[in-house]
Scaffold this active site. Structure first.
Site, PDB file in Angstrom:
ATOM      1  N   ASP A  66      26.429 -67.215   7.492  1.00  0.00           N
ATOM      2  CA  ASP A  66      26.516 -66.916   8.918  1.00  0.00           C
ATOM      3  C   ASP A  66      25.314 -66.058   9.311  1.00  0.00           C
ATOM      4  OD1 ASP A  66      28.304 -66.725  11.452  1.00  0.00           O
ATOM      5  OD2 ASP A  66      27.666 -64.659  11.069  1.00  0.00           O
ATOM      6  N   TYR A  71      19.961 -60.468  13.711  1.00  0.00           N
ATOM      7  CA  TYR A  71      20.140 -59.704  12.473  1.00  0.00           C
ATOM      8  C   TYR A  71      18.786 -59.335  11.852  1.00  0.00           C
ATOM      9  CZ  TYR A  71      24.970 -61.420  12.897  1.00  0.00           C
ATOM     10  OH  TYR A  71      26.228 -61.733  13.356  1.00  0.00           O
ATOM     11  N   LYS A  99      22.583 -68.096  15.692  1.00  0.00           N
ATOM     12  CA  LYS A  99      23.130 -67.742  17.016  1.00  0.00           C
ATOM     13  C   LYS A  99      22.011 -67.370  17.991  1.00  0.00           C
ATOM     14  CE  LYS A  99      26.977 -65.505  14.568  1.00  0.00           C
ATOM     15  NZ  LYS A  99      26.394 -64.771  13.447  1.00  0.00           N
ATOM     16  N   HIS A 132      25.873 -66.180  20.996  1.00  0.00           N
ATOM     17  CA  HIS A 132      26.385 -64.999  20.283  1.00  0.00           C
ATOM     18  C   HIS A 132      27.387 -64.198  21.129  1.00  0.00           C
ATOM     19  CE1 HIS A 132      24.863 -62.273  16.788  1.00  0.00           C
ATOM     20  NE2 HIS A 132      26.122 -62.000  17.060  1.00  0.00           N
TER      21      HIS A 132
END
Ligand code: NAP
Length: 348
Positions: A66, A71, A99, A132
């Site tokens: 994921d 990130y 995302k 997201h």
């Protein structure tokens, strides 16, 4: 579409046979592994640490990761994925999610953002691409929950659909196999389901024993959408700035601890087992081999008893950990306004 790996293909590669890991069937007929590895290192795990965990998790038996552009580690994870594929794991046996971040909503940025994630991850296509959050917003990574954007906007369905149309185009062009939502509520999803040409295959949402979201969970499943559960062990490593005094820890719950003692495992493993057995797809984060191995072993091991599943269903505390305060768009609001707790979309 993800093809099922055969025993001879995995045997050289993986400690736990990936064909033993349960799978969820999406409305397209595609199968996704019923557990993935989270990759949000937050403040405590560097991009290189997370990428190393991804590479090793494949050796352990994970096939589902994921990811997300926000990130900040997709380039490093991309290198790991390249090694994994060069090492003999077929691309079609991996399930990679990414995302779209909140400041890339709208008509202009969706396709370039997805292309950037693909380039960073060194992939030709994504198995799943999610919006997201339903709110367009910019806030700096790592900002405090009290931080507010002067440009923050509420959920405006017509605007969300402009983004969704571009997301649908990603499927048409083959860059993405499935699309989905994240951090949605029932009233928002009703509108999207009504207007989508390609409906979401997945909704990613916070799910753990202290936040079971039974209504949303049932709603998405009854609409043929697979629930993916984030913070499945209650995000014990989240930074101080993301905690409030009301937060509870599912891994400290006496019911979870009692089951963990019976099985001789960490309480986190019980949370992950419960999640898969209930029917959601947990994506626990870890960079500790014993932990991510333990989570996968838990999923392929002895199931929880019906009595234990019932006991866990009774410890829901409606305790949302990721409240989303940075998305609030006007003075005097509380974080509950982001989650449409009245059953209606909170008015602008
Ligand atoms: N869509 C969204 O808006 C959204 C929001 C939040 C998160 N996510 C996704 O969900 C993933 C998971 O969420 P999260 O990382 O916040 O929470 P989490 O998975 O509930 O918790 C992760 C923490 O649990 C520990 N842990 C995991 N397995 C363990 C085990 N078997 N024994 C002991 N400790 C264990 C890890 O520590 P160690 O590293 O020490 O093992 C880590 O600190 C993220 O990485 C991200 O991919 C998505």
């Amino acid at each position: 579409m993800m093809k099922t790996e055969t025993a001879s293909e995995f045997s050289i590669k993986s400690q736990i046979d990936p064909t033993r890991v349960p799978q969820r069937v999406l409305y397209s007929g595609a199968r996704m592994p019923a557990i993935g590895l989270g990759t949000f290192g937050s403040d405590h795990a560097s991009a290189d640490d997370v990428a190393a965990a991804v590479e090793d998790a494949v050796v352990v038996g994970y096939r589902h990761f994921d990811c997300a552009s926000v990130y900040g580690n997709e380039p490093e994870i991309g290198q790991a994925l390249e090694h994994i594929v060069a090492g003999g794991v077929k691309r079609e046996h991996l399930w990679i999610t990414s995302k779209l971040w909140n400041d890339k909503h709208g008509e202009k940025d969706v396709i370039p953002s997805c292309r950037q994630s693909l380039a960073d991850l060194r992939l030709d296509y994504l198995d799943l691409y999610l919006v997201h959050w339903p709110f367009p917003n910019f806030h700096p990574p790592g900002c405090d929950v009290t931080s507010r954007s002067k440009d923050a906007k509420p959920y405006i369905h017509a605007d969300f659909m402009k983004t969704w149309r571009k997301i649908e185009e990603l499927v048409d062009s083959g860059l993405v196999r499935h699309i989905g939502t994240s951090n949605m509520t029932i009233p928002k999803l009703r509108l999207v389901l009504h207007d989508a040409r390609i409906k979401p295959a997945v909704n990613e949402m916070e799910l753990h024993p202290h936040f079971q979201q039974p209504e949303l969970f049932e709603f998405v499943r009854s609409n043929g959408i697979v629930p993916v559960g984030y913070c499945p062990v209650g995000s014990p490593g989240r930074p101080e700035r993301d905690r409030t005094s009301e937060d509870t820890a599912p891994t400290e719950d006496p019911v979870i601890v009692k089951i963990a003692n019976r099985l001789g495992v960490h309480p986190a493993v019980v949370c992950v087992k419960w999640a898969v057995q209930r029917g959601q797809v947990p994506i626990p984060f870890s960079t500790n081999r014993n932990h991510y191995l333990g989570n996968l072993e838990g999923v392929v091991g002895e199931p929880l008893t019906e009595f234990e599943m019932r006991e866990i269903s009774r410890i829901d505390r409606n305790c949302r950990l990721i409240k989303g305060q940075v998305f609030l768009w006007k003075e005097g609001q509380s974080w509950e306004d982001l989650w449409d707790v009245t059953g209606e979309i909170t008015p602008a």
